[in-house]
Design a protein around this motif. Structure first.
Motif, PDB file in Angstrom:
ATOM      1  N   PRO A 139       4.895  12.853   5.676  1.00 54.14           N
ATOM      2  CA  PRO A 139       5.712  12.191   4.660  1.00 54.14           C
ATOM      3  C   PRO A 139       4.829  11.215   3.892  1.00 54.14           C
ATOM      4  CG  PRO A 139       6.069  11.179   6.789  1.00 54.14           C
ATOM      5  CD  PRO A 139       5.164  12.356   7.028  1.00 54.14           C
ATOM      6  N   ASP A 140       5.386  10.578   2.891  1.00 53.47           N
ATOM      7  CA  ASP A 140       4.675   9.487   2.225  1.00 53.47           C
ATOM      8  C   ASP A 140       4.890   8.218   3.040  1.00 53.47           C
ATOM      9  OD1 ASP A 140       4.125  11.384   0.340  1.00 53.47           O
ATOM     10  OD2 ASP A 140       4.935  10.259  -1.362  1.00 53.47           O
ATOM     11  N   PHE A 141       3.979   7.261   2.864  1.00 55.46           N
ATOM     12  CA  PHE A 141       4.066   5.999   3.600  1.00 55.46           C
ATOM     13  C   PHE A 141       3.938   4.834   2.623  1.00 55.46           C
ATOM     14  CE2 PHE A 141       2.191   9.100   6.526  1.00 55.46           C
ATOM     15  CZ  PHE A 141       3.065   9.016   7.603  1.00 55.46           C
ATOM     16  N   LEU A 142       4.740   3.796   2.859  1.00 53.64           N
ATOM     17  CA  LEU A 142       4.610   2.562   2.091  1.00 53.64           C
ATOM     18  C   LEU A 142       4.525   1.414   3.087  1.00 53.64           C
ATOM     19  CD1 LEU A 142       6.285   1.631  -1.213  1.00 53.64           C
ATOM     20  CD2 LEU A 142       6.145  -0.082   0.594  1.00 53.64           C
ATOM     21  N   LEU A 195      13.196   3.036   7.303  1.00 57.52           N
ATOM     22  CA  LEU A 195      12.721   1.657   7.413  1.00 57.52           C
ATOM     23  C   LEU A 195      12.291   1.331   8.843  1.00 57.52           C
ATOM     24  CD1 LEU A 195      15.431  -0.204   5.289  1.00 57.52           C
ATOM     25  CD2 LEU A 195      13.174   0.597   4.549  1.00 57.52           C
ATOM     26  N   TYR A 196      11.053   0.864   8.983  1.00 59.71           N
ATOM     27  CA  TYR A 196      10.507   0.430  10.271  1.00 59.71           C
ATOM     28  C   TYR A 196      10.110  -1.040  10.154  1.00 59.71           C
ATOM     29  CZ  TYR A 196      10.092   5.348  11.728  1.00 59.71           C
ATOM     30  OH  TYR A 196      10.340   6.660  12.078  1.00 59.71           O
ATOM     31  N   THR A 214       0.850  -1.187   0.000  1.00 65.22           N
ATOM     32  CA  THR A 214       0.000   0.000   0.000  1.00 65.22           C
ATOM     33  C   THR A 214       0.888   1.239   0.000  1.00 65.22           C
ATOM     34  OG1 THR A 214      -1.698  -1.142   1.310  1.00 65.22           O
ATOM     35  CG2 THR A 214      -1.813   1.264   1.227  1.00 65.22           C
ATOM     36  N   ILE A 215       0.628   2.171  -0.911  1.00 64.30           N
ATOM     37  CA  ILE A 215       1.363   3.423  -0.949  1.00 64.30           C
ATOM     38  C   ILE A 215       0.402   4.562  -0.620  1.00 64.30           C
ATOM     39  CG2 ILE A 215       1.042   3.583  -3.448  1.00 64.30           C
ATOM     40  CD1 ILE A 215       4.153   4.896  -1.626  1.00 64.30           C
ATOM     41  N   ILE A 216       0.795   5.408   0.337  1.00 62.04           N
ATOM     42  CA  ILE A 216       0.002   6.578   0.715  1.00 62.04           C
ATOM     43  C   ILE A 216       0.851   7.799   0.408  1.00 62.04           C
ATOM     44  CG2 ILE A 216      -1.134   7.816   2.612  1.00 62.04           C
ATOM     45  CD1 ILE A 216      -1.514   5.076   3.969  1.00 62.04           C
ATOM     46  N   GLN A 246      10.133  12.278   1.345  1.00 58.54           N
ATOM     47  CA  GLN A 246      10.471  11.279   2.351  1.00 58.54           C
ATOM     48  C   GLN A 246       9.426  10.168   2.334  1.00 58.54           C
ATOM     49  OE1 GLN A 246      11.545  12.921   6.303  1.00 58.54           O
ATOM     50  NE2 GLN A 246      11.012  14.904   5.427  1.00 58.54           N
ATOM     51  N   VAL A 247       9.872   8.939   2.534  1.00 57.70           N
ATOM     52  CA  VAL A 247       8.945   7.819   2.633  1.00 57.70           C
ATOM     53  C   VAL A 247       9.293   6.988   3.862  1.00 57.70           C
ATOM     54  CG1 VAL A 247      10.319   6.269   1.161  1.00 57.70           C
ATOM     55  CG2 VAL A 247       7.855   5.883   1.415  1.00 57.70           C
ATOM     56  N   MET A 248       8.286   6.589   4.581  1.00 55.94           N
ATOM     57  CA  MET A 248       8.460   5.720   5.739  1.00 55.94           C
ATOM     58  C   MET A 248       7.870   4.361   5.405  1.00 55.94           C
ATOM     59  SD  MET A 248       7.935   8.271   8.946  1.00 55.94           S
ATOM     60  CE  MET A 248       9.041   9.695   9.095  1.00 55.94           C
ATOM     61  N   VAL A 249       8.680   3.333   5.556  1.00 57.02           N
ATOM     62  CA  VAL A 249       8.312   1.987   5.121  1.00 57.02           C
ATOM     63  C   VAL A 249       8.027   1.112   6.339  1.00 57.02           C
ATOM     64  CG1 VAL A 249       9.014  -0.032   3.777  1.00 57.02           C
ATOM     65  CG2 VAL A 249       9.794   2.266   3.102  1.00 57.02           C
TER      66      VAL A 249
END
Length: 304
Positions: A222-225, A248-249, A189-191, A197-200
């Motif tokens: 930020p964006d979220f994946l 990366l989380y 899912t991509i938000i 910035q992207v938080m995964v």
């Protein structure tokens, strides 16, 4: 025959090997491209290919990947698919869909088609049971309502409901207190919020946890994946690489740690944030346990 009741103990290796591999791959979003007698052929779930060379013989419940020259039972497959140890896989399986949906077992001469989830409708989250479950997991209900839906679905002619989180291909990740499952097609899912910035996150409960913790901390998000399965990490890398900063989380288990280390070694713009929840499996577990400790200390101080 396994039921949809919550398993408090993880299954044994023998139990895991009994699960029908055709049905298990279906729960992961992989369907056969052709079926010949007992042989089910797939595009390999273990690598990219255009011609199906991954076979499951459903009579003996074994797989073989002709491109890799390797095969075996369900555990052999899963440890490669998730890049995890046998113990980690059994932990995943203890709360996973494959032990919750009354699967068909291997060895039958006449095998019924694998059970399919049919989404009946999705509504605004309102069930007291689901809201209570979110509260137990220390998730802000208003944030959950923003990103999730209450999903009603049928399985084996029975109707169930759960917290639904939609992926980018239209499938759903579904959770409630007793089980977790997903509908096809499986995907990440991509938000997108127009950020560099992207938080995964590996799972959507970790994403909801982050949103709960960081509520009102960001002027612009930020964006979220959300991977929805670690198996989608490689697929999502091209999308992740578009961002200037990549946080990366991922889970602090064998698979998550390996994926994180591989990303860090290939691109210095990746930033590992799993140290935030060091000593815990994932962000939600850390958040939940920290909240319990805080509440315990608060109650202890109140005592005369």
């Amino acid at each position: 025959m396994c039921s949809m009741e919550f398993r408090k103990t993880k299954p044994s290796i023998a139990e895991a090997k009994e699960l029908d591999m055709v049905q298990y791959l279906s729960t992961l979003g992989h369907e056969p491209t052709k079926i010949r007698n007992d042989d089910y052929w797939y595009l390999s779930p273990l690598r990219e290919e255009h011609t199906p060379s991954f076979k499951i013989n459903r009579r003996i419940n074994k797989w073989y990947d002709h491109g890799l020259g390797r095969g075996g039972n369900l555990i052999d497959f899963a440890t490669q698919y998730f890049q995890c140890s046998v113990a980690d896989f059994l932990d995943k399986l203890s709360t996973g869909f494959s032990f919750q949906q009354q699967p068909q077992f291997a060895g039958r001469t006449k095998l019924e088609p694998a059970a399919k989830i049919l989404i009946l409708k999705d509504l605004e989250l309102s069930s007291e049971a689901l809201l209570s479950y979110l509260k137990k997991r220390q998730i802000d209900s208003e944030i959950a309502k923003q990103y999730c839906r209450e999903v009603l679905f049928s399985l084996d002619s029975k109707t169930y409901f759960g917290i639904g989180f939609k992926n980018s291909s239209g499938g759903w990740e579904i959770r409630n207190k007793y089980f977790k499952t997903s509908s096809s097609p499986k995907d990440y899912t991509i938000i997108q919020n127009g950020s560099d910035q992207v938080m995964v996150f590996e799972g959507f409960f970790d994403f909801l946890t982050f949103k709960t913790i960081s509520k009102n901390h960001y002027q612009t998000d930020p964006d979220f994946l959300i991977l929805n399965s670690l198996s989608f990490f490689k697929k999502s890398l091209m999308k992740i690489q578009e961002y200037k900063f990549k946080y990366l989380y991922l889970d602090r288990d064998t698979g998550g740690t390996k994926a994180t280390q591989e990303a860090l070694s290939t691109d210095e713009t990746f930033i590992d944030k799993s140290h935030t929840y060091k000593g815990y499996k994932d962000l939600n577990e850390w958040h939940t346990q920290t909240a319990k400790i805080t509440l315990h200390r608060k109650n202890h101080r109140k005592k005369p």
